[in-house]
Design an enzyme around this catalytic site. Sequence first.
Site, PDB file in Angstrom:
ATOM      1  N   LYS A   1      -0.790   5.557   1.078  1.00 52.88           N
ATOM      2  CA  LYS A   1      -0.702   4.736   2.305  1.00 52.88           C
ATOM      3  C   LYS A   1      -0.898   5.619   3.538  1.00 52.88           C
ATOM      4  CE  LYS A   1      -0.033   0.659   0.604  1.00 52.88           C
ATOM      5  NZ  LYS A   1      -1.114  -0.350   0.741  1.00 52.88           N
TER       6      LYS A   1
ATOM      7  N   TYR B   1       2.175   6.915  -4.375  1.00 52.19           N
ATOM      8  CA  TYR B   1       1.898   5.607  -3.752  1.00 52.19           C
ATOM      9  C   TYR B   1       2.061   5.724  -2.232  1.00 52.19           C
ATOM     10  CZ  TYR B   1       3.136   1.193  -1.632  1.00 52.19           C
ATOM     11  OH  TYR B   1       3.217   0.137  -0.759  1.00 52.19           O
TER      12      TYR B   1
ATOM     13  N   SER C   1       2.812   0.373   4.849  1.00 53.58           N
ATOM     14  CA  SER C   1       4.199   0.204   4.412  1.00 53.58           C
ATOM     15  C   SER C   1       5.123   1.144   5.184  1.00 53.58           C
ATOM     16  CB  SER C   1       4.271   0.519   2.906  1.00 53.58           C
ATOM     17  OG  SER C   1       5.615   0.713   2.513  1.00 53.58           O
TER      18      SER C   1
HETATM   19  C1  WQD Z   1      15.101  -2.301  -2.652  1.00 54.03           C
HETATM   20  C2  WQD Z   1      16.507  -1.772  -2.849  1.00 54.03           C
HETATM   21  C3  WQD Z   1      16.752  -0.184  -4.642  1.00 54.03           C
HETATM   22  C4  WQD Z   1      15.883  -2.949  -7.901  1.00 54.03           C
HETATM   23  C5  WQD Z   1       9.281  -0.615  -2.523  1.00 54.03           C
HETATM   24  C6  WQD Z   1       8.131   0.179  -1.973  1.00 54.03           C
HETATM   25  C7  WQD Z   1       7.548  -0.530  -0.776  1.00 54.03           C
HETATM   26  C8  WQD Z   1       7.159  -1.908  -1.211  1.00 54.03           C
HETATM   27  C9  WQD Z   1       8.403  -2.654  -1.655  1.00 54.03           C
HETATM   28  C10 WQD Z   1       4.942  -2.137  -2.115  1.00 54.03           C
HETATM   29  C11 WQD Z   1      16.535  -0.271  -3.147  1.00 54.03           C
HETATM   30  C12 WQD Z   1      17.543  -1.452  -4.922  1.00 54.03           C
HETATM   31  C13 WQD Z   1      16.081  -2.399  -6.640  1.00 54.03           C
HETATM   32  C14 WQD Z   1      16.969  -3.067  -8.798  1.00 54.03           C
HETATM   33  C15 WQD Z   1      18.404  -2.093  -7.140  1.00 54.03           C
HETATM   34  N1  WQD Z   1       6.243  -1.828  -2.280  1.00 54.03           N
HETATM   35  N2  WQD Z   1      17.316  -1.998  -6.276  1.00 54.03           N
HETATM   36  N3  WQD Z   1      18.195  -2.640  -8.381  1.00 54.03           N
HETATM   37  O1  WQD Z   1      11.986   0.487  -3.093  1.00 54.03           O
HETATM   38  O2  WQD Z   1      12.676  -0.514  -0.838  1.00 54.03           O
HETATM   39  O3  WQD Z   1      10.304  -0.638  -1.562  1.00 54.03           O
HETATM   40  O4  WQD Z   1       8.910  -1.937  -2.796  1.00 54.03           O
HETATM   41  O5  WQD Z   1       4.387  -2.511  -1.142  1.00 54.03           O
HETATM   42  O6  WQD Z   1       6.430   0.167  -0.333  1.00 54.03           O
HETATM   43  O7  WQD Z   1       8.605   1.426  -1.520  1.00 54.03           O
HETATM   44  O8  WQD Z   1      11.998  -2.024  -2.720  1.00 54.03           O
HETATM   45  O9  WQD Z   1      12.919  -3.926  -3.981  1.00 54.03           O
HETATM   46  O10 WQD Z   1      12.341  -1.775  -5.249  1.00 54.03           O
HETATM   47  O11 WQD Z   1      14.327  -1.820  -3.743  1.00 54.03           O
HETATM   48  O12 WQD Z   1      19.537  -1.706  -6.781  1.00 54.03           O
HETATM   49  O13 WQD Z   1      16.864  -3.546  -9.961  1.00 54.03           O
HETATM   50  O14 WQD Z   1      17.083  -2.404  -3.997  1.00 54.03           O
HETATM   51  O15 WQD Z   1      17.512   0.958  -5.005  1.00 54.03           O
HETATM   52  O16 WQD Z   1      17.661   0.265  -2.507  1.00 54.03           O
HETATM   53  P1  WQD Z   1      11.836  -0.561  -2.063  1.00 54.03           P
HETATM   54  P2  WQD Z   1      12.861  -2.423  -4.004  1.00 54.03           P
END
Ligand code: WQD
Length: 342
Positions: A155, A151, A126
């Site tokens: 990785k 997590y 990741s």
């Molecule tokens: C994306 C953006 C949030 C939810 C994580 C892991 C990565 C992979 C994918 C496993 C961020 C914003 C989110 C919400 C929001 N996981 N957000 N409201 O955190 O980039 O990546 O998930 O493989 O390894 O790190 O993905 O989709 O959670 O967030 O504003 O209800 O959306 O702050 O900026 P992230 P995400």
Amino acid sequence: MKKILVTGGTGYIGSHTVVELQNAGYEVLIIDNLSNSNVEVLDGIEKITGIRPAFYELDLNDKAGVQAVLEANPGIKGIIHFAASKAVGESVHKPLLYYRNNLVTLINLLELMPEHGIDGIVFSSSCTVYGQPDILPVTEDAPIKPAMSPYGNTKQINEEIIRDCIHANMPIKSIILRYFNPIGAHPSTEIGELPNGVPQNLVPFVTQTAIGMRKELSVFGDDYDTPDGSCIRDYINVVDLAKAHVIAMDRMLENKSAEKLEIFNLGTGIGVSVLELIRTFEKGTGVKVPYKIVGRREGDIEKVWANPHHANTVLGWTAKESVEDTLVSAWEWQKRLVKRGS
Ligand code: WQD
């Protein structure tokens, strides 16, 4: 026919990869403990390809169980290892669950590979290993920063375990794929993302809000140093991502590279903010997404997007689908889930 083991193959990225492997003529065998997926995914795969993959419900921590599956299925040439715990927030509260599950399962597989003549392993990593990169877009040789969560640390440690095994001249090869943000669903709407409970990730929360399952989306902060203040990510279509795994497996099994370890960023190279993603979803689907701006989420990095040049040129792979079309596929899948009552 080349036989491949896919761990975590009933999961989101795993199931889409199984479809593309079967489309490419691989015989696929899945090991999954169904802790974060369900067995009906096999029906979806079979509906798309006409081939039901062999499936073993098994926890990869059970090394003897994995050994037995490999003995019962001689001739496996490669592994794609998806199975892992992957909720960033949960890992902060349950570090030992993450270290045990995400490290021991990889160690079990690596120990079993040589004695079963398994040549190569594609590892699901990741962009989280980069933390907040100093330079954007981020390339594979960017410094690995201290992980922001257990997590992310698992990785990083997994990558180091693989690197050290290869440095110790174990008779294996590996391609490490660092995903950015996988989103969307298969165009058939037979498979897609199945979040457990309240979605942690942005896109499933957007689609559940759009369909009325959630009152409104919380946008975690609009005071970041970005054009519109919201975080930026590199959202990649899950089918594009799956296709990269087939290319990586081909590359290893056909000995296309002299390197025994290669690392690739899998992203579009385009950064999209949370607010831009919401607008793109509304434009593509015609459906409004009610949202409110709330405080930042702990552990979020501000902005990250890939430099995909290495994968584009060396793997000959490029992400094809636009974020808008991919969000429409996520919406079609969400409507299908509601129709199915799941
Ligand atoms: C994306 C953006 C949030 C939810 C994580 C892991 C990565 C992979 C994918 C496993 C961020 C914003 C989110 C919400 C929001 N996981 N957000 N409201 O955190 O980039 O990546 O998930 O493989 O390894 O790190 O993905 O989709 O959670 O967030 O504003 O209800 O959306 O702050 O900026 P992230 P995400």
